[in-house]
Design a protein around this motif. Structure first.
Motif, PDB file in Angstrom:
ATOM      1  N   LEU A   1       5.188   4.624   2.560  1.00  0.00           N
ATOM      2  CA  LEU A   1       5.572   5.849   3.271  1.00  0.00           C
ATOM      3  C   LEU A   1       6.239   5.535   4.609  1.00  0.00           C
ATOM      4  O   LEU A   1       7.137   6.249   5.045  1.00  0.00           O
ATOM      5  CB  LEU A   1       4.349   6.758   3.475  1.00  0.00           C
ATOM      6  CG  LEU A   1       3.740   7.319   2.187  1.00  0.00           C
ATOM      7  CD1 LEU A   1       2.425   8.048   2.486  1.00  0.00           C
ATOM      8  CD2 LEU A   1       4.719   8.232   1.460  1.00  0.00           C
TER       9      LEU A   1
ATOM     10  N   SER B   1       2.356   6.884  -7.203  1.00  0.00           N
ATOM     11  CA  SER B   1       1.531   6.976  -5.998  1.00  0.00           C
ATOM     12  C   SER B   1       0.860   8.333  -5.806  1.00  0.00           C
ATOM     13  O   SER B   1      -0.019   8.463  -4.957  1.00  0.00           O
ATOM     14  CB  SER B   1       2.378   6.654  -4.762  1.00  0.00           C
ATOM     15  OG  SER B   1       3.321   7.683  -4.525  1.00  0.00           O
TER      16      SER B   1
ATOM     17  N   SER C   1      -4.677   6.936  -2.873  1.00  0.00           N
ATOM     18  CA  SER C   1      -4.929   7.121  -1.445  1.00  0.00           C
ATOM     19  C   SER C   1      -3.936   6.255  -0.673  1.00  0.00           C
ATOM     20  O   SER C   1      -3.284   5.376  -1.254  1.00  0.00           O
ATOM     21  CB  SER C   1      -6.353   6.706  -1.091  1.00  0.00           C
ATOM     22  OG  SER C   1      -6.456   5.296  -1.037  1.00  0.00           O
ATOM     23  N   ASN C   2      -3.833   6.445   0.612  1.00  0.00           N
ATOM     24  CA  ASN C   2      -2.902   5.654   1.427  1.00  0.00           C
ATOM     25  C   ASN C   2      -3.264   4.166   1.444  1.00  0.00           C
ATOM     26  O   ASN C   2      -2.402   3.326   1.662  1.00  0.00           O
ATOM     27  CB  ASN C   2      -2.835   6.193   2.856  1.00  0.00           C
ATOM     28  CG  ASN C   2      -1.956   7.414   2.955  1.00  0.00           C
ATOM     29  OD1 ASN C   2      -1.198   7.735   2.041  1.00  0.00           O
ATOM     30  ND2 ASN C   2      -2.059   8.128   4.061  1.00  0.00           N
ATOM     31  N   LYS C   3      -4.544   3.820   1.208  1.00  0.00           N
ATOM     32  CA  LYS C   3      -4.971   2.419   1.202  1.00  0.00           C
ATOM     33  C   LYS C   3      -4.789   1.767  -0.163  1.00  0.00           C
ATOM     34  O   LYS C   3      -4.836   0.545  -0.275  1.00  0.00           O
ATOM     35  CB  LYS C   3      -6.429   2.309   1.632  1.00  0.00           C
ATOM     36  CG  LYS C   3      -6.635   2.657   3.097  1.00  0.00           C
ATOM     37  CD  LYS C   3      -8.084   2.512   3.486  1.00  0.00           C
ATOM     38  CE  LYS C   3      -8.274   2.882   4.941  1.00  0.00           C
ATOM     39  NZ  LYS C   3      -9.684   2.780   5.354  1.00  0.00           N
TER      40      LYS C   3
ATOM     41  N   THR D   1       0.847  -1.199   0.000  1.00  0.00           N
ATOM     42  CA  THR D   1       0.000   0.000   0.000  1.00  0.00           C
ATOM     43  C   THR D   1       0.881   1.247   0.000  1.00  0.00           C
ATOM     44  O   THR D   1       2.066   1.193   0.377  1.00  0.00           O
ATOM     45  CB  THR D   1      -0.928   0.067   1.233  1.00  0.00           C
ATOM     46  OG1 THR D   1      -0.117   0.197   2.406  1.00  0.00           O
ATOM     47  CG2 THR D   1      -1.834  -1.156   1.333  1.00  0.00           C
ATOM     48  N   LYS D   2       0.293   2.348  -0.395  1.00  0.00           N
ATOM     49  CA  LYS D   2       1.016   3.615  -0.365  1.00  0.00           C
ATOM     50  C   LYS D   2       1.441   3.922   1.072  1.00  0.00           C
ATOM     51  O   LYS D   2       2.564   4.358   1.313  1.00  0.00           O
ATOM     52  CB  LYS D   2       0.133   4.739  -0.917  1.00  0.00           C
ATOM     53  CG  LYS D   2       0.802   6.094  -0.911  1.00  0.00           C
ATOM     54  CD  LYS D   2      -0.115   7.159  -1.523  1.00  0.00           C
ATOM     55  CE  LYS D   2       0.517   8.535  -1.468  1.00  0.00           C
ATOM     56  NZ  LYS D   2      -0.363   9.538  -2.110  1.00  0.00           N
ATOM     57  N   LYS D   3       0.565   3.623   2.024  1.00  0.00           N
ATOM     58  CA  LYS D   3       0.878   3.867   3.432  1.00  0.00           C
ATOM     59  C   LYS D   3       2.079   3.029   3.875  1.00  0.00           C
ATOM     60  O   LYS D   3       2.986   3.533   4.558  1.00  0.00           O
ATOM     61  CB  LYS D   3      -0.336   3.560   4.310  1.00  0.00           C
ATOM     62  CG  LYS D   3      -0.124   3.863   5.774  1.00  0.00           C
ATOM     63  CD  LYS D   3      -1.369   3.605   6.594  1.00  0.00           C
ATOM     64  CE  LYS D   3      -1.124   3.956   8.045  1.00  0.00           C
ATOM     65  NZ  LYS D   3      -2.337   3.735   8.865  1.00  0.00           N
TER      66      LYS D   3
END
Length: 185
Positions: free
Chosen positions: A39, A99, A103-105, A34-36
């Motif tokens: 990060l 990205s 979204s973070n999800k 995931t993007k989260k």
């Protein structure tokens, strides 16, 4: 993480097909996050990409807002092709670009890049206007793998329409059998 009501993301669908139909349908090596997760664990993920891939890669989006039962949003999200997985600066830059709209999800797919393909394309399992039982096959013979979904006009694009119950051998027989397998699955 699976989406509510068994709605899989593009990345999760690839994983499911790879696990359940691996011997029948070949999917180039991939993994996703995931993007989260990226990060939080950027260095770890970049290191994993560099160590697990020897060949060029493609960095692809896997948004909840693309490729689902209600709409495709084809071409809305970015994919970056032909990246050297050992070039960590280029990896960071490319993942950032892919990205940006996510979204973070949402997920990012890292996948082995296919080059010099003879044909690449998409297959639709129904007529989008009438829901008639036809396979609509759009394919490209330029050797590039992204032109069909990019929306760019291309003289190498060809189309095929085949009635689903058509059983005689033709140039689409192999892809039709795989589409039937996926539909059944």
């Amino acid at each position: 993480m699976l989406y509510k009501n068994n709605k899989f993301s593009k990345a999760e669908t690839l994983k499911l097909i790879n696990v359940k139909l691996k011997s029948l349908i070949k999917i180039p090596k991939f993994f996703f996050f995931t993007k989260k997760e990226y990060l939080i664990n950027k260095k770890k993920i970049i290191k994993k990409i560099s160590s697990e891939f020897d060949k060029k890669i493609i960095i692809r989006s896997s948004s909840r807002k693309e490729d689902n039962l209600n709409f495709s949003n084809a071409g809305k999200y970015l994919s970056i092709l032909n990246i050297n997985p050992k070039n960590q600066l280029k990896l960071v830059e490319s993942i950032y670009k892919v990205s940006k709209k996510l979204s973070n999800k949402d997920q990012i797919i890292i996948q082995e890049f296919l080059s010099n393909s003879k044909k690449s394309g998409v297959i639709f399992t129904r007529d989008k206007n009438t829901n008639a039982p036809y396979y609509f096959i759009n394919y490209d013979t330029s050797g590039k793998t992204n032109l069909i979904t990019s929306g760019v006009k291309n003289k190498n694009i060809s189309n095929g329409i085949v009635y689903k119950n058509y059983n005689k051998k033709n140039k689409f027989s192999k892809i039709m059998s795989q589409a039937k397998l996926l539909e059944k699955f």
